[in-house]
Each structure stands twice: as C-alpha cells, then as structure tokens.
Design a protein around this motif. Structure first.
Motif, short mmCIF file in Angstrom:
data_model
loop_
_atom_site.label_atom_id
_atom_site.label_comp_id
_atom_site.label_asym_id
_atom_site.label_seq_id
_atom_site.Cartn_x
_atom_site.Cartn_y
_atom_site.Cartn_z
N LYS A 78 50.18 -8.40 -61.24
CA LYS A 78 50.54 -9.76 -60.86
C LYS A 78 50.75 -10.66 -62.08
CE LYS A 78 50.58 -9.08 -56.53
NZ LYS A 78 51.87 -8.95 -55.87
N ARG A 79 50.05 -10.38 -63.15
CA ARG A 79 50.19 -11.17 -64.37
C ARG A 79 51.32 -10.66 -65.26
NH1 ARG A 79 45.39 -14.29 -65.23
NH2 ARG A 79 43.81 -13.73 -63.69
N GLY A 80 51.96 -9.58 -64.83
CA GLY A 80 53.07 -9.04 -65.61
C GLY A 80 52.64 -8.23 -66.82
N LEU A 81 51.39 -7.80 -66.84
CA LEU A 81 50.88 -7.06 -67.99
C LEU A 81 51.19 -5.58 -67.92
CD1 LEU A 81 47.44 -8.87 -68.31
CD2 LEU A 81 49.52 -9.27 -69.65
N VAL A 82 51.37 -5.07 -66.72
CA VAL A 82 51.75 -3.67 -66.51
C VAL A 82 52.84 -3.64 -65.44
CG1 VAL A 82 49.50 -2.71 -67.20
CG2 VAL A 82 49.91 -3.25 -64.81
N PRO A 83 53.64 -2.60 -65.42
CA PRO A 83 54.70 -2.53 -64.41
C PRO A 83 54.13 -2.51 -62.99
CG PRO A 83 55.02 -0.86 -66.11
CD PRO A 83 53.67 -1.48 -66.35
N GLY A 84 54.88 -3.07 -62.04
CA GLY A 84 54.45 -3.13 -60.65
C GLY A 84 54.18 -1.78 -60.04
N ALA A 85 54.89 -0.76 -60.52
CA ALA A 85 54.70 0.60 -60.00
C ALA A 85 53.28 1.10 -60.27
CB ALA A 85 55.71 1.55 -60.61
N ASN A 86 52.63 0.59 -61.30
CA ASN A 86 51.26 1.03 -61.58
C ASN A 86 50.35 0.77 -60.39
OD1 ASN A 86 52.33 1.47 -64.13
ND2 ASN A 86 50.60 0.57 -65.20
N PHE A 87 50.63 -0.32 -59.66
CA PHE A 87 49.83 -0.61 -58.46
C PHE A 87 50.48 -0.02 -57.22
CE2 PHE A 87 48.92 -3.33 -54.77
CZ PHE A 87 47.57 -3.08 -54.66
N TYR B 260 51.49 3.42 -45.37
CA TYR B 260 50.80 4.64 -45.79
C TYR B 260 50.19 5.39 -44.60
CZ TYR B 260 47.46 7.67 -48.18
OH TYR B 260 46.74 8.76 -48.62
N ALA B 261 49.48 4.69 -43.73
CA ALA B 261 48.73 5.33 -42.64
C ALA B 261 49.63 6.17 -41.73
CB ALA B 261 47.96 4.28 -41.85
N PRO B 262 50.72 5.65 -41.18
CA PRO B 262 51.54 6.49 -40.31
C PRO B 262 52.22 7.64 -41.06
CG PRO B 262 52.41 4.24 -40.37
CD PRO B 262 51.18 4.26 -41.20
N ALA B 263 52.58 7.39 -42.31
CA ALA B 263 53.26 8.44 -43.08
C ALA B 263 52.32 9.61 -43.37
CB ALA B 263 53.79 7.86 -44.40
N HIS B 264 51.02 9.34 -43.45
CA HIS B 264 50.05 10.40 -43.74
C HIS B 264 49.18 10.77 -42.54
CE1 HIS B 264 51.23 8.94 -47.73
NE2 HIS B 264 50.98 10.17 -48.12
N HIS B 265 49.50 10.20 -41.39
CA HIS B 265 48.79 10.48 -40.14
C HIS B 265 47.29 10.25 -40.27
CE1 HIS B 265 52.63 12.15 -38.96
NE2 HIS B 265 52.59 12.99 -39.97
N VAL B 266 46.95 9.08 -40.83
CA VAL B 266 45.55 8.70 -40.99
C VAL B 266 45.36 7.27 -40.49
CG1 VAL B 266 45.13 10.21 -42.99
CG2 VAL B 266 45.96 7.87 -43.37
N ALA C 131 47.24 1.79 -55.71
CA ALA C 131 47.06 1.49 -54.28
C ALA C 131 47.06 2.75 -53.42
CB ALA C 131 48.10 0.48 -53.80
N PRO C 132 48.09 3.60 -53.52
CA PRO C 132 48.05 4.83 -52.71
C PRO C 132 46.86 5.73 -53.05
CG PRO C 132 50.28 4.43 -53.49
CD PRO C 132 49.39 3.45 -54.18
N ASP C 133 46.46 5.71 -54.32
CA ASP C 133 45.30 6.51 -54.72
C ASP C 133 44.04 6.02 -54.01
OD1 ASP C 133 44.13 8.60 -56.32
OD2 ASP C 133 43.31 7.05 -57.64
N TYR C 134 43.88 4.70 -53.93
CA TYR C 134 42.71 4.16 -53.23
C TYR C 134 42.84 4.34 -51.73
CZ TYR C 134 38.63 1.23 -52.41
OH TYR C 134 37.38 0.78 -52.02
N LEU C 135 44.05 4.28 -51.21
CA LEU C 135 44.24 4.51 -49.77
C LEU C 135 43.85 5.93 -49.38
CD1 LEU C 135 47.57 2.56 -49.21
CD2 LEU C 135 45.30 1.95 -48.35
N LYS C 136 44.01 6.88 -50.28
CA LYS C 136 43.57 8.25 -50.00
C LYS C 136 42.07 8.28 -49.74
CE LYS C 136 47.09 10.47 -52.84
NZ LYS C 136 47.36 11.15 -54.11
N VAL C 137 41.35 7.32 -50.29
CA VAL C 137 39.90 7.25 -50.13
C VAL C 137 39.52 6.39 -48.92
CG1 VAL C 137 37.74 6.54 -51.23
CG2 VAL C 137 39.54 7.59 -52.60
N ILE C 138 40.14 5.21 -48.82
CA ILE C 138 39.72 4.30 -47.73
C ILE C 138 40.31 4.69 -46.39
CG2 ILE C 138 39.26 2.38 -49.29
CD1 ILE C 138 41.84 1.09 -48.41
N CYS C 139 41.29 5.55 -46.38
CA CYS C 139 41.88 6.01 -45.12
C CYS C 139 41.26 7.33 -44.69
CB CYS C 139 43.40 6.10 -45.23
SG CYS C 139 44.18 4.49 -45.51
#
Length: 184
Positions: free
Chosen positions: A120-129, A172-178, A134-142
């Motif tokens: 959000k602050r423009g310090l790293v590319p948006g793709a990093n999140f 993410y959820a429907p695409a991974h059936h979770v 984000a998908p990495d954390y969704l693998k855990v919280i889903c």
C-alpha cells in the motif's frame, strides 16, 4: 574628426560598454539556467537510484522477516506438527498447543499484514501481496482449524487489511473448493 564633440564620443563608448555588459550578463543567465537544469537532472537521477536502493532494502527486510517465520516452522518438527494439527482442527489441540497454534497464526497474519502495508505504501510490488502473501495465508486460514483462529484474531488486524483479505478470499475459496469462514 576635429568636429567631434568629446562628450558624444564618451557617451557612445559608455553605451557600447553598457551593451557589452548587458550582452555578457544575458549569456551568463543562459549558462546559469543550463547549469541549473543539468544539476536538477543529476539530482533526479540520484533520487531515482536512492529510491531503488531503498526499495531493494525494503524487499530484503520483508524476505528476512518471512524467512524467520518459515524457519520457525520447518526447522522445528514439533512446531510444524502443531501448525499442521491446528489447521486440520481435528482432533482438537490441547490448551498448550492451541495457544501455540494461535500465536503461529497471529505471527503469520502480522507478517502478511506487513507485506500488505508495504504494498500500500508502494515499497514493494502489489504482486507481493496479491499473488504471494495473501494466497499463502489463505492456504492456512481456509482450513477448518485456521478459519476458527482467524475468526478470533481478525479483530486485532486493521480493517482495510481485513477487507482486502476478504476480497481475495472471495475468489480463492471457490477456486480451491474450501471455506475461509469458521463453521458454527
């Protein structure tokens, strides 16, 4: 030439000198303007290079934080077991392991938030999140256990971060059936 008035000659010479001085001053102004433009270009290049170095350092700091988090899991089999058992949610963890799993989840959430914030602050590319953290954390919280703990710690996180996680989870959820929502 004997008819020339010496005062007219002197005035003509003074006018010529004045014109020459004005001409030289005009040239000096042009040279100064060119020098200022060149120095501004140089400053711009230096700022760009400084920003590039700063962004690289920010990416390195992000990577170091994530490496420390991941190492805490893959370098300690017991921690990895607690993490895996916590995500599965069955059988329920004992109180000690539930506490450990909760802290692992919080650590993962805050590490994910740090990447979100840097994005959000423009310090790293948006793709990093968007594509990475984000998908990495969704693998855990889903997961069954991850969704339960995520429901508990959501209130500790900043609302804009939660909104972005929810937005990404919708796809993410429907695409991974979770399900990324704790079952009640």
């Amino acid at each position: 030439m004997a008819d020339e008035d010496p005062s007219e000659t002197r005035e003509a010479k003074l006018a010529q000198r004045r014109a020459r001085v004005e001409y030289l001053a005009f040239i000096a102004q042009i040279v100064s303007a060119v020098a200022i433009v060149i120095s501004l270009i140089f400053v711009g290049i230096q700022l760009h290079e400084g920003n590039t170095v700063t962004l690289r350092n920010e990416s390195n700091a992000t990577m170091a934080q994530w490496s420390a988090f991941r190492a805490s899991i893959y370098s300690d089999r017991n921690t990895a077991k607690v993490f895996l058992a916590g995500m599965e949610g069955a059988p329920p963890l004992d109180a000690t392991d539930q506490l450990r799993f909760g802290y692992i989840m919080r650590e993962h959430a805050w590490a994910t938030f740090q990447i979100w914030d840097r994005t959000k602050r423009g310090l790293v590319p948006g793709a990093n999140f968007e594509v990475g953290a984000a998908p990495d954390y969704l693998k855990v919280i889903c997961t069954p256990g991850g969704a339960v703990v995520w429901a508990e710690i959501r209130s500790e996180m900043p609302a804009p971060f939660i909104a972005d996680m929810d937005r990404i989870a919708e796809a993410y959820a429907p695409a991974h059936h979770v399900s990324c929502v704790a079952e009640e």
